[in-house]
Design a protein around this motif. Sequence first.
Motif, PDB file in Angstrom:
ATOM      1  N   ARG A  79       0.874  -1.174   0.000  1.00 60.37           N
ATOM      2  CA  ARG A  79       0.000   0.000   0.000  1.00 60.37           C
ATOM      3  C   ARG A  79       0.908   1.219   0.000  1.00 60.37           C
ATOM      4  NH1 ARG A  79      -3.867  -1.818   4.984  1.00 60.37           N
ATOM      5  NH2 ARG A  79      -4.572  -3.797   4.066  1.00 60.37           N
ATOM      6  N   PRO A  80       0.877   2.007  -1.077  1.00 60.83           N
ATOM      7  CA  PRO A  80       1.780   3.154  -1.178  1.00 60.83           C
ATOM      8  C   PRO A  80       1.728   4.045   0.063  1.00 60.83           C
ATOM      9  CG  PRO A  80       0.614   2.833  -3.240  1.00 60.83           C
ATOM     10  CD  PRO A  80       0.004   1.886  -2.235  1.00 60.83           C
ATOM     11  N   GLY A  81       2.908   4.313   0.597  1.00 57.16           N
ATOM     12  CA  GLY A  81       3.028   5.188   1.767  1.00 57.16           C
ATOM     13  C   GLY A  81       2.689   4.520   3.086  1.00 57.16           C
ATOM     14  N   GLN A  82       2.204   3.273   3.060  1.00 62.10           N
ATOM     15  CA  GLN A  82       1.811   2.610   4.303  1.00 62.10           C
ATOM     16  C   GLN A  82       2.652   1.390   4.617  1.00 62.10           C
ATOM     17  OE1 GLN A  82      -2.358   1.708   4.018  1.00 62.10           O
ATOM     18  NE2 GLN A  82      -2.964   3.856   4.073  1.00 62.10           N
ATOM     19  N   GLY A  83       3.027   0.624   3.605  1.00 57.98           N
ATOM     20  CA  GLY A  83       3.805  -0.585   3.838  1.00 57.98           C
ATOM     21  C   GLY A  83       3.223  -1.768   3.091  1.00 57.98           C
ATOM     22  N   THR A  84       3.668  -2.960   3.500  1.00 62.18           N
ATOM     23  CA  THR A  84       3.212  -4.194   2.878  1.00 62.18           C
ATOM     24  C   THR A  84       2.381  -4.971   3.887  1.00 62.18           C
ATOM     25  OG1 THR A  84       5.190  -4.240   1.507  1.00 62.18           O
ATOM     26  CG2 THR A  84       3.961  -6.290   1.682  1.00 62.18           C
ATOM     27  N   PHE A  85       1.231  -5.458   3.442  1.00 63.05           N
ATOM     28  CA  PHE A  85       0.285  -6.107   4.329  1.00 63.05           C
ATOM     29  C   PHE A  85      -0.066  -7.505   3.834  1.00 63.05           C
ATOM     30  CE2 PHE A  85      -0.044  -1.653   5.039  1.00 63.05           C
ATOM     31  CZ  PHE A  85      -0.318  -1.505   6.394  1.00 63.05           C
ATOM     32  N   VAL A  86      -0.306  -8.399   4.784  1.00 63.01           N
ATOM     33  CA  VAL A  86      -0.695  -9.769   4.468  1.00 63.01           C
ATOM     34  C   VAL A  86      -2.098  -9.754   3.875  1.00 63.01           C
ATOM     35  CG1 VAL A  86      -1.204 -12.050   5.460  1.00 63.01           C
ATOM     36  CG2 VAL A  86       0.751 -10.731   6.299  1.00 63.01           C
ATOM     37  N   GLN A  87      -2.275 -10.511   2.789  1.00 64.97           N
ATOM     38  CA  GLN A  87      -3.574 -10.601   2.126  1.00 64.97           C
ATOM     39  C   GLN A  87      -4.226 -11.959   2.272  1.00 64.97           C
ATOM     40  OE1 GLN A  87      -3.111  -7.939  -1.816  1.00 64.97           O
ATOM     41  NE2 GLN A  87      -4.648  -9.481  -1.830  1.00 64.97           N
ATOM     42  N   ALA A  88      -3.421 -13.012   2.413  1.00 63.33           N
ATOM     43  CA  ALA A  88      -3.951 -14.368   2.475  1.00 63.33           C
ATOM     44  C   ALA A  88      -3.208 -15.133   3.558  1.00 63.33           C
ATOM     45  CB  ALA A  88      -3.791 -15.065   1.130  1.00 63.33           C
ATOM     46  N   THR A  89      -3.755 -16.265   3.935  1.00 57.54           N
ATOM     47  CA  THR A  89      -3.122 -17.081   4.964  1.00 57.54           C
ATOM     48  C   THR A  89      -2.854 -18.482   4.426  1.00 57.54           C
ATOM     49  OG1 THR A  89      -3.255 -17.824   7.244  1.00 57.54           O
ATOM     50  CG2 THR A  89      -5.301 -17.845   5.991  1.00 57.54           C
ATOM     51  N   LEU A  90      -1.916 -19.145   5.034  1.00 51.64           N
ATOM     52  CA  LEU A  90      -1.625 -20.543   4.714  1.00 51.64           C
ATOM     53  C   LEU A  90      -1.902 -21.418   5.930  1.00 51.64           C
ATOM     54  CD1 LEU A  90       1.793 -20.016   2.866  1.00 51.64           C
ATOM     55  CD2 LEU A  90      -0.431 -20.478   1.833  1.00 51.64           C
ATOM     56  N   SER A  91      -2.477 -20.816   6.977  1.00 48.41           N
ATOM     57  CA  SER A  91      -2.731 -21.534   8.221  1.00 48.41           C
ATOM     58  C   SER A  91      -3.655 -22.713   7.980  1.00 48.41           C
ATOM     59  CB  SER A  91      -3.348 -20.602   9.258  1.00 48.41           C
ATOM     60  OG  SER A  91      -3.532 -21.268  10.474  1.00 48.41           O
ATOM     61  N   GLN A  92      -3.306 -23.846   8.575  1.00 48.99           N
ATOM     62  CA  GLN A  92      -4.087 -25.052   8.368  1.00 48.99           C
ATOM     63  C   GLN A  92      -4.850 -25.482   9.609  1.00 48.99           C
ATOM     64  OE1 GLN A  92      -0.958 -27.598   6.990  1.00 48.99           O
ATOM     65  NE2 GLN A  92      -1.071 -26.822   4.933  1.00 48.99           N
ATOM     66  N   ILE A  93      -4.354 -25.147  10.788  1.00 52.95           N
ATOM     67  CA  ILE A  93      -5.070 -25.495  12.017  1.00 52.95           C
ATOM     68  C   ILE A  93      -5.009 -24.319  12.979  1.00 52.95           C
ATOM     69  CG2 ILE A  93      -4.657 -27.964  11.777  1.00 52.95           C
ATOM     70  CD1 ILE A  93      -2.541 -27.779  13.919  1.00 52.95           C
ATOM     71  N   ALA A  94      -5.854 -24.352  13.984  1.00 53.15           N
ATOM     72  CA  ALA A  94      -5.968 -23.253  14.935  1.00 53.15           C
ATOM     73  C   ALA A  94      -4.804 -23.248  15.928  1.00 53.15           C
ATOM     74  CB  ALA A  94      -7.294 -23.358  15.682  1.00 53.15           C
ATOM     75  N   LEU A  95      -4.575 -22.092  16.515  1.00 56.08           N
ATOM     76  CA  LEU A  95      -3.463 -21.900  17.436  1.00 56.08           C
ATOM     77  C   LEU A  95      -3.467 -22.852  18.636  1.00 56.08           C
ATOM     78  CD1 LEU A  95      -0.908 -20.268  17.822  1.00 56.08           C
ATOM     79  CD2 LEU A  95      -2.238 -18.587  19.093  1.00 56.08           C
ATOM     80  N   PRO A  96      -4.613 -23.169  19.258  1.00 56.39           N
ATOM     81  CA  PRO A  96      -4.555 -24.107  20.390  1.00 56.39           C
ATOM     82  C   PRO A  96      -3.980 -25.471  20.002  1.00 56.39           C
ATOM     83  CG  PRO A  96      -6.642 -22.948  20.408  1.00 56.39           C
ATOM     84  CD  PRO A  96      -5.949 -22.586  19.117  1.00 56.39           C
TER      85      PRO A  96
END
Length: 190
Positions: free
Chosen positions: A114-131
Amino acid sequence: MSIDKGISDRADDGAAASPPGPGGRAKTPLTPGSPAPGPRGPGSPIEFRLDAASGVPTYLQLVHQVEHALRLGYLKPGDQLPKVRDVVAELAINPNTVLKAYKELETKGLAAGRPGQGTFVQATLSQIALPELTALRRSLSGWLAAADGAGLDEDGIVALFTSALRDFYERRSGSHTRGGAASDGTEGVA
């Protein structure tokens, strides 16, 4: 190469020392409640680390670390990646290297600038939940302690894990041979 996130999401006891940074200088150990050191900035939940001995190009190390953080659920859509200038200052690398890594992530559809703001995550590769990841990490930490106690060094642990992982996926896919030999669970570790 490692990925550090705020301690609240770490699954170990939080007392693990961080590996040395560029030039071999040690990073501050992470303790509960302390932010991870390095080029994270206020909006970035990860810290990049480089391994000069890995043989992996620097930009790919950055890409792989973001992908690992996505798989482990440490990064989620909307999270900001460290600003290029912060990564350059911390790791003493060329800005074009960081830009190349971020461009690769954009090409894969995982991040967007994003110009002037930085780079941001758009998608995830997560397969299971954090617990579930937390429980698996604790179990793996116990296994690593047992392997260390048995006298394996880091290379030995990696070789054993890689061999077991390969065997697991061969059995799961129904492959009963490995290199032409019958797979009876007695093949060597390598």
